[in-house]
Scaffold this active site. Structure first.
Site, short mmCIF file in Angstrom:
data_model
loop_
_atom_site.label_atom_id
_atom_site.label_comp_id
_atom_site.label_asym_id
_atom_site.label_seq_id
_atom_site.Cartn_x
_atom_site.Cartn_y
_atom_site.Cartn_z
N LYS A 48 0.84 -1.20 0.00
CA LYS A 48 0.00 0.00 0.00
C LYS A 48 0.87 1.24 0.00
O LYS A 48 1.90 1.29 0.65
CB LYS A 48 -0.91 0.00 1.24
CG LYS A 48 -2.02 -1.02 1.13
CD LYS A 48 -3.07 -0.86 2.21
CE LYS A 48 -4.11 -1.96 2.07
NZ LYS A 48 -5.10 -1.96 3.16
N LYS A 53 7.40 1.19 3.92
CA LYS A 53 7.24 2.10 5.08
C LYS A 53 5.83 2.03 5.66
O LYS A 53 5.60 2.41 6.80
CB LYS A 53 7.58 3.53 4.67
CG LYS A 53 8.99 3.64 4.13
CD LYS A 53 9.75 4.83 4.63
CE LYS A 53 11.21 4.71 4.20
NZ LYS A 53 12.08 5.70 4.81
N SER A 78 9.84 14.17 4.01
CA SER A 78 9.21 14.61 2.77
C SER A 78 9.16 13.44 1.80
O SER A 78 8.84 13.60 0.63
CB SER A 78 9.98 15.79 2.16
OG SER A 78 11.33 15.44 1.99
N ASN A 80 8.68 8.82 1.42
CA ASN A 80 7.68 7.77 1.54
C ASN A 80 7.07 7.67 2.94
O ASN A 80 5.92 7.31 3.08
CB ASN A 80 8.31 6.41 1.18
CG ASN A 80 8.40 6.19 -0.32
OD1 ASN A 80 7.58 6.69 -1.09
ND2 ASN A 80 9.38 5.40 -0.76
N TYR A 115 -3.30 11.29 0.72
CA TYR A 115 -3.47 10.26 1.75
C TYR A 115 -4.04 10.84 3.06
O TYR A 115 -4.11 10.15 4.06
CB TYR A 115 -2.14 9.55 2.01
CG TYR A 115 -1.69 8.68 0.86
CD1 TYR A 115 -2.51 7.64 0.40
CD2 TYR A 115 -0.47 8.87 0.25
CE1 TYR A 115 -2.11 6.84 -0.65
CE2 TYR A 115 -0.06 8.06 -0.81
CZ TYR A 115 -0.88 7.05 -1.25
OH TYR A 115 -0.49 6.24 -2.29
N GLY A 179 19.12 3.16 4.17
CA GLY A 179 18.90 4.61 4.19
C GLY A 179 19.02 5.07 5.64
O GLY A 179 20.11 5.14 6.19
N GLY A 182 15.96 1.82 9.16
CA GLY A 182 14.76 1.12 9.62
C GLY A 182 14.57 -0.22 8.92
O GLY A 182 14.30 -1.24 9.57
N GLU A 204 24.54 -0.02 -0.33
CA GLU A 204 24.53 1.43 -0.15
C GLU A 204 25.26 2.10 -1.32
O GLU A 204 26.26 1.58 -1.80
CB GLU A 204 25.29 1.74 1.15
CG GLU A 204 25.00 3.08 1.75
CD GLU A 204 25.64 3.25 3.12
OE1 GLU A 204 26.72 2.68 3.36
OE2 GLU A 204 25.05 3.98 3.94
N SER A 303 12.35 -2.26 -1.93
CA SER A 303 11.80 -1.37 -0.91
C SER A 303 10.56 -0.60 -1.35
O SER A 303 9.65 -0.37 -0.55
CB SER A 303 12.89 -0.40 -0.45
OG SER A 303 13.51 0.21 -1.56
#
Lengths: 314, 314
Positions: A48, A53, A78, A80, A115, A179, A182, A204, A303
């Site tokens: 979704k 994330k 700013s 995802n 959203y 990144g 997480g 990376e 991702s």
């Protein structure tokens, strides 16, 4: 350091499952031939709002008390995560306040509004973002949720690897881009808890190799410049995810911008799926070191798939 | 005119099934909301070599005698059909001769070579292409297979709609783009034979609206210019597929280049799948005439996903 158990991660997965997609695992005969190994792509581009994330954002909200949920959540992002927290909050009928620099592109602001997120603009410095978020915490009683340096977010992101391992328990390696830490943090926990023998590898861009340098120095490093096509990977690690990465990530492979673009085109052209440049970094790492991956069973976390095609001339 | 029966199309499907993918049927909640109808996308972008043409090419070869198969097949095409015939021939262990204009882009030549086709270059006029192909028929005993104006090719292409209708028998309308007429011809036959009540609609760029004009005039029309992003749709109908289209296609909806690009971006951004511009023409037609499609069950054949990303600046 917190204790992470199989039961805890399974509870997180059960809690968020009604609100997320169980995304497909795709394979490509041709990419396997090129890479000389078997790659299982866990496709969070079909999640979704188009990225993993959504998992962490949903979990962060769901573990709040009913009372706290009512007061809403706030983040500064700013990218995802701003969209993910907005959609997760909307699905649960609560308010998400999104602190964004006034300089953020209109398309990003529009996505958050779509959203249902409430945008609060601030001057474009980290200090201003943090202060503005803090003000909303104080004024509205909203709970601050960090995009990547929050244990409940990290555990939520780990459920993608959990689903992958439930279907493919015999993987040798699981690779994710790095990144803010997480996704790799959650993935490393899931792999450590649920894989028979797999190890976690990070990928990376050379241009933002802060995590690679952090593992060497033992302290969280930052980037002097962020000149990479992988725009989701420009952020730094945090004190919650860095210890997990230090403990459970086997190594970090760095790739060039050219290698990222080649991997990106390979996925687009051969698999016929849209993934964002950050996602291609993991495949680029596999292609860069063929000896390391030869004949292995590899899990790759794709991702996300949020590409702004208005930027691309057709 | 030949007689087409359910049994014949089912036989074609059975014959080619071991050599093709049964492609997925995808839906998008968001696109359904925008279009105010239920769209089932039959995703031939996930077909072998990335387009529906694999179906017709495979059928054209398989219905030849063993003896004729051994002598090989020949076609003139610089697009998806050249690749499809090459790969189908390779899968069956026979030779495919591909007549291509010397001016064809290197990337197209490389694609044919990757699939094992033997390229014969000729000066870039239709007359030269036909003469060169004829020479190979005479010299090698190879069988000429037209990319779209060949009944076995048309029937092969119709199996995509057959699979769609087997899963979604209650469709009201099935829409395909129109290029040379192979896909729409086969689809119209399948819909006529197998749908409970569905009708077939064609979608075509204004810039190459030869099929639209052909239906009006009753003769096969050509295009003076071919200035469209939908590069698979520049060819004209033929005497084999035109009568089928006249008999079984309800109407043809024309769309602008801007409408094609918008539909293309919508599919890429929201469904996270790569489709080629020609495929977006069908969705563009649905979005153009909302009153016609409101609340209907629509099948859309996504013709392919072969996009040359070397042309696109990342």
């Amino acid at each position: 350091m917190e204790v992470f158990t199989k039961e805890r991660l399974l509870q997180v997965h059960e809690r968020i499952s009604p609100y997320i997609h169980e995304t497909p695992i795709l394979t490509s005969r041709l990419i396997n031939e090129i890479a000389d190994c078997s790659i299982y792509f866990k496709c969070e581009n079909f999640q979704k709002m188009g990225a993993f994330k959504m998992r962490g954002a949903t979990n962060a909200i769901l573990q709040l008390s009913q009372e706290d949920q009512k007061k809403g959540v706030v983040t500064h992002s700013s990218g995802n995560f701003a969209q993910a927290l907005s959609l997760a909050a909307k699905s649960l009928g609560i308010t998400a306040y999104i602190v964004m620099p006034s300089s953020a592109p209109q398309v990003k602001k529009d996505a958050v509004k779509t959203y249902g997120g409430i945008i609060i603009e601030c001057p474009p410095t980290l200090k201003n973002r943090e202060e503005t978020a803090q003000k909303i915490v104080e004024e509205k009683g909203a709970t601050f949720v960090h995009p990547s340096n929050d244990i409940e977010v990290i555990l939520g992101q780990g459920t993608a690897a959990l689903e992958l391992l439930q279907k493919q328990p015999h993987l040798d390696l699981v690779i994710t881009p790095i990144g803010g830490g997480g996704l790799i943090g959650g993935t490393a926990l899931a792999v450590n808890l649920f894989a028979k023998s797999a190890k976690t590898i990070g990928a990376e861009p050379f241009e933002v190799d802060d995590a690679y340098r952090s593992l060497i120095s033992g302290t969280i490093e930052t980037n002097q410049s962020t000149n990479t096509i992988a725009d989701g990977l420009k952020t730094q690690l945090g004190d919650q995810n860095f210890p997990i990465i230090q403990k459970h990530v086997e190594e970090i492979i760095r790739v060039t911008e050219e290698e990222i673009k080649n991997a990106l085109k390979l996925i687009w052209e051969r698999m016929k799926i849209i993934v964002e440049p950050s996602s291609a970094v993991a495949l680029a790492a596999v292609l860069k070191e063929p000896a390391k991956f030869k004949n292995k069973q590899i899990g790759v976390i794709i991702s996300g798939g949020n590409v702004d095609f208005n930027q691309i001339q057709l």
